[in-house]
Design a protein around this motif. Structure first.
Motif, PDB file in Angstrom:
ATOM      1  N   LEU A 105       0.828  -1.208   0.000  1.00 38.25           N
ATOM      2  CA  LEU A 105       0.000   0.000   0.000  1.00 38.25           C
ATOM      3  C   LEU A 105       0.863   1.259   0.000  1.00 38.25           C
ATOM      4  N   ASN A 106       1.869   1.311   0.856  1.00 37.39           N
ATOM      5  CA  ASN A 106       2.729   2.498   0.924  1.00 37.39           C
ATOM      6  C   ASN A 106       3.553   2.661  -0.357  1.00 37.39           C
ATOM      7  N   ILE A 110       3.925   5.987  -3.441  1.00 35.91           N
ATOM      8  CA  ILE A 110       5.110   6.690  -3.943  1.00 35.91           C
ATOM      9  C   ILE A 110       5.401   6.311  -5.393  1.00 35.91           C
ATOM     10  N   ALA A 111       4.996   5.101  -5.822  1.00 34.53           N
ATOM     11  CA  ALA A 111       5.206   4.705  -7.217  1.00 34.53           C
ATOM     12  C   ALA A 111       4.384   5.575  -8.158  1.00 34.53           C
ATOM     13  N   LEU A 112       3.149   5.875  -7.779  1.00 32.46           N
ATOM     14  CA  LEU A 112       2.296   6.730  -8.611  1.00 32.46           C
ATOM     15  C   LEU A 112       2.850   8.149  -8.682  1.00 32.46           C
ATOM     16  N   GLY A 414      -6.178  12.331  -2.478  1.00 31.89           N
ATOM     17  CA  GLY A 414      -6.232  13.183  -1.298  1.00 31.89           C
ATOM     18  C   GLY A 414      -6.405  12.384  -0.018  1.00 31.89           C
ATOM     19  N   ILE A 415      -7.252  11.354  -0.048  1.00 31.11           N
ATOM     20  CA  ILE A 415      -7.438  10.506   1.131  1.00 31.11           C
ATOM     21  C   ILE A 415      -6.154   9.751   1.445  1.00 31.11           C
ATOM     22  N   ALA A 416      -5.536   9.181   0.401  1.00 29.19           N
ATOM     23  CA  ALA A 416      -4.306   8.413   0.606  1.00 29.19           C
ATOM     24  C   ALA A 416      -3.185   9.267   1.158  1.00 29.19           C
ATOM     25  N   GLY A 417      -3.167  10.550   0.795  1.00 29.55           N
ATOM     26  CA  GLY A 417      -2.113  11.424   1.285  1.00 29.55           C
ATOM     27  C   GLY A 417      -2.101  11.530   2.798  1.00 29.55           C
ATOM     28  N   TYR A 418      -3.248  11.334   3.448  1.00 28.55           N
ATOM     29  CA  TYR A 418      -3.301  11.379   4.904  1.00 28.55           C
ATOM     30  C   TYR A 418      -3.308   9.988   5.526  1.00 28.55           C
ATOM     31  N   MET A 472      13.872   4.279  -1.713  1.00 24.60           N
ATOM     32  CA  MET A 472      14.419   5.627  -1.516  1.00 24.60           C
ATOM     33  C   MET A 472      14.594   6.353  -2.850  1.00 24.60           C
ATOM     34  N   GLY A 473      15.023   5.613  -3.875  1.00 25.13           N
ATOM     35  CA  GLY A 473      15.192   6.237  -5.190  1.00 25.13           C
ATOM     36  C   GLY A 473      13.878   6.745  -5.756  1.00 25.13           C
ATOM     37  N   ILE A 474      12.839   5.937  -5.631  1.00 25.12           N
ATOM     38  CA  ILE A 474      11.522   6.345  -6.130  1.00 25.12           C
ATOM     39  C   ILE A 474      10.977   7.508  -5.312  1.00 25.12           C
ATOM     40  N   LEU A 475      11.222   7.480  -4.000  1.00 24.34           N
ATOM     41  CA  LEU A 475      10.708   8.537  -3.123  1.00 24.34           C
ATOM     42  C   LEU A 475      11.369   9.883  -3.409  1.00 24.34           C
TER      43      LEU A 475
END
Length: 726
Positions: A105-106, A110-112, A414-418, A472-475
């Motif tokens: 899920l996490n 960050i992949a998107l 927006g929901i996922a951001g929180y 970390m690279g993707i982030l």
């Protein structure tokens, strides 16, 4: 015999024994133009009947396939690698399955963001052309600034600077200017009226500057804008919505209006506001990140969204007819935090306008759109709490009938951001539990699946290290892509202090953001837990100045974050040194939560970096004319002391202004016989008994002051009090 109120000039000096009576006064010019109502029906979220057919735009399928297909592919690869990490022993325990689910899920989040940033980078690499300079505008636009207990020195300076800038383009005839007040503090309200009258006097009768104060801030900002549209929206083709900290150049404002004229199917056109005027350490971090990394992210979003875009609530132009037709927001069933009026109304308005067939687009490369940001970590946390509740409310709206798939995706994002923060926290807790289990708990001999060997919760350390590097690279990729674009753009690179300073600034931003991230994770997780527990948030005015927060408040907000960091650090070190080292960024951020939060609001630290050319932005190195002009006007306005003045003293000292205030009041609603307003009744009784304004000020409660300011009869009685001390 007193003259009728509508024949008095509020700006005329009163006659005295030493001065002749002034010439006959001109009638007071109303603060608002005649109403032009526009029906704004409340929308039904459970059912939808499509209205008139509008041509459906071509959707950017290739861009969406790249972003979502690439994000899905990366998520699948990451999940597979994580499965290999935890299944090295040939079996997986329940905790390892939970870790795999949380990681997936996490990682998907960050992949998107990574694939969208890649898309934005590729678009910006081609240097898209800027919008053409428009010809003469033929439509009318209302520029509206909603305010809520704001400092008038800044807000009216911004209005004046933008008005001047638009007039300088030669297109001033196409714009009217409105300050829409929802202020609940009497001193702020009276300061707004005094600032408005002074600015209207300076600009002259042709300025078309208006002011309206709502007695009740029903539905807050959404209700403020809705009230304007339903009562005056019929007189305007478009409205340009600002925030109290917004600044836009004349060319940007005119370009947005021209874009609306050129695209008759557009409902909202959103600009990308850059952060300016920030000097504290934390605000400068945000300012630098928004300038260097923000365009990459926003351009990617704009490209895959196409005409199914989103709205951020300000610095955007809206077609008033479309807004009235589609954006009457209903109250959600139930009580807050999930019921009641919609908090994060902007996402919902974009979705409803798109549902009605109007386009919602963004112009991320349009220059000249600016805003400010909160000065410290705690100030951001206070604002974020309200945003978190508003975004979680969208879980009640995401399934509304008739919405476009992209609009639902904006809600989900927006929901996922929180929700990402408690998911990250849960992943850390489960990972810690697994390491603890590996070190101290015996293996699981009897599993649901038949096997000849017990299941040990083991990991593949080499594969885990590679997966950590990939994560970390993707982030960090969006940051590096934004940095790369800034480095190859000569003017931007030089304005940021050169290549070396730009790289060092990025490293500082990454390091400090990494330390702040675990604090923000716990703050957001706490907000989510409070919301799920049914705790509603208020709507306090945002602190915009650079003053630091008292240390006692910082300790109170972060003491448990520090304790949790110490407990986690001691536990990790007791289990394994390698675990302690792996968790050290998170542990360090939490242990240092109090000094980090204190430092975030320090003006001296931000200015120290500024003097050394670090965290510089082009707009800071060479301030745009609109920013410099607004700053100079703000300093001039602050010298008038309107924001520090007492409302009752100001009214009593200036009878002309008191008459103007009375004329700007809306008609009092009809009162049923026998229905007594206790605040008004108490205010009247206290004023009747008081002999001086000092006594009245001391006796009146805030609610009674507000009742007094809304009542012309009480104001007249108050004006007859002596000004001497009690």
């Amino acid at each position: 015999m007193a003259l009728p109120l509508d024949t008095l000039n509020p700006l005329a000096a009163p006659a005295t024994a030493d001065a002749p009576a002034p010439p006959p006064a001109e009638p007071f010019r109303p603060a608002m133009p005649p109403e032009a109502p526009l029906p704004m029906p409340v929308q039904d979220l459970r059912a939808w009947r499509p209205g008139p057919d509008r041509p459906e735009p071509a959707r950017p399928w290739l861009a969406r396939a790249f972003v979502f297909g690439g994000g899905l592919g990366l998520t699948a690869y990451g999940a597979f690698e994580m499965y290999q990490v935890v299944s090295v022993s040939g079996g997986i325990t329940v905790l390892q399955y939970l870790l795999l689910a949380l990681f997936t899920l996490n990682f998907s989040w960050i992949a998107l963001a990574f694939t969208a940033a890649i898309l934005g980078f590729l678009v910006l690499l081609r240097r898209p052309a800027l919008p053409a300079v428009p010809g003469r505008l033929t439509t009318r636009t209302a520029v509206v600034m909603p305010v809520y207990n704001e400092a008038t020195a800044r807000t009216f300076a911004a209005i004046e600077a933008m008005h001047e800038a638009v007039e300088a383009t030669g297109q001033g005839h196409a714009f009217d200017w409105f300050v829409l007040s929802d202020s609940t503090q009497p001193d702020a309200w009276i300061a707004e009226e005094r600032a408005y009258l002074a600015l209207r006097e300076r600009l002259g009768p042709e300025a078309r500057l208006s002011y309206r104060h709502r007695p009740k801030n029903h539905h807050r900002k959404a209700g403020n804008i809705g009230d304007f549209v339903s009562r005056w929206g019929g007189g305007y083709d478009h409205m340009l919505v600002l925030d109290a900290d917004s600044l836009m150049t004349g060319a940007c404002i005119v370009s947005l209006a021209a874009a609306m004229e050129a695209d008759r199917q557009a409902g909202i056109i959103q600009s990308l506001p850059l952060i300016v005027n920030r000097n504290t350490l934390f605000a400068r971090l945000q300012q630098f990140a928004a300038r260097i990394y923000g365009p990459v992210i926003a351009t990617g979003l704009a490209t895959w969204s196409g005409r199914d875009g989103n709205y951020w609530g300000h610095n955007a132009i809206i077609r008033t007819r479309a807004f009235a037709e589609a954006c009457g927001l209903p109250d959600l069933p139930g009580k807050p935090p999930f019921g009641g009026h919609v908090l994060s109304h902007d996402f919902v308005e974009a979705a409803l306008i798109r549902r009605a067939g109007w386009g919602v687009t963004m112009l991320p490369t349009l220059p000249g759109s600016y805003e400010e940001s909160p000065p410290s970590l705690i100030d951001v946390a206070i604002r974020d709490r309200r945003w978190a509740q508003g975004n979680l409310q969208h879980s009640r709206i995401i399934g509304a009938a008739g919405l476009k798939a992209a609009s639902r995706q904006h809600f989900a994002t927006g929901i996922a951001g929180y929700v990402a923060s408690p998911l990250w926290l849960a992943q850390l807790v489960v990972g810690l539990a697994l390491v603890l289990q590996t070190a101290y708990v015996r293996p699981e001999y009897f599993t649901p699946e038949f096997g000849l060997h017990p299941v040990w919760p083991r990991f593949d350390p080499e594969r885990a290290l590679r997966l950590f590097g990939l994560t970390m690279g993707i982030l960090l990729a969006p940051k590096f892509l934004g940095l790369l674009l800034a480095l190859i753009d000569g003017p931007v690179r030089r304005a940021c202090g050169g290549a070396l300073r730009l790289v060092v600034s990025s490293l500082i931003e990454i390091l400090l953001s990494a330390l702040i991230a675990p604090i923000a994770m716990l703050v957001q997780s706490g907000s989510i837990f409070q919301i799920l527990a049914g705790r509603d948030t208020g709507w306090n005015p945002q602190r915009r100045d650079d003053g630091s927060i008292p240390i006692r408040d910082i300790v109170r907000r972060h003491r448990w974050h520090m304790v949790l960091g110490l407990v986690a650090g001691i536990s990790a070190f007791a289990i394994a040194t390698s675990l302690f080292l792996w968790m050290s960024p998170t542990i360090l951020g939490l242990v240092l939560a109090i000094p980090i939060s204190w430092a975030s609001g320090q003006l001296a630290w931000g200015l120290w970096l500024k003097r050394r050319g670090l965290l510089m932005t082009p707009e800071e190195r060479d301030p745009p004319a609109i920013v410099a002009r607004a700053g100079a006007l703000s300093q001039h306005n602050a010298g008038d002391g309107l924001d520090e003045a007492d409302a009752l003293s100001a009214l009593h000292a200036d009878p002309a202004f008191a008459r103007a205030h009375a004329l700007m009041l809306p008609p009092a609603p009809a009162r049923p016989r026998g229905a007594v307003d206790p605040d008004r009744a108490l205010a009247g009784a206290k004023i009747l008994e008081a002999e001086t304004i000092a006594e009245a000020r001391a006796w009146l409660s805030p609610r009674e002051r507000a009742a007094l300011l809304h009542d012309p009869a009480l104001l007249e009685r108050f004006g007859r009090l002596r000004s001497g001390k009690a």
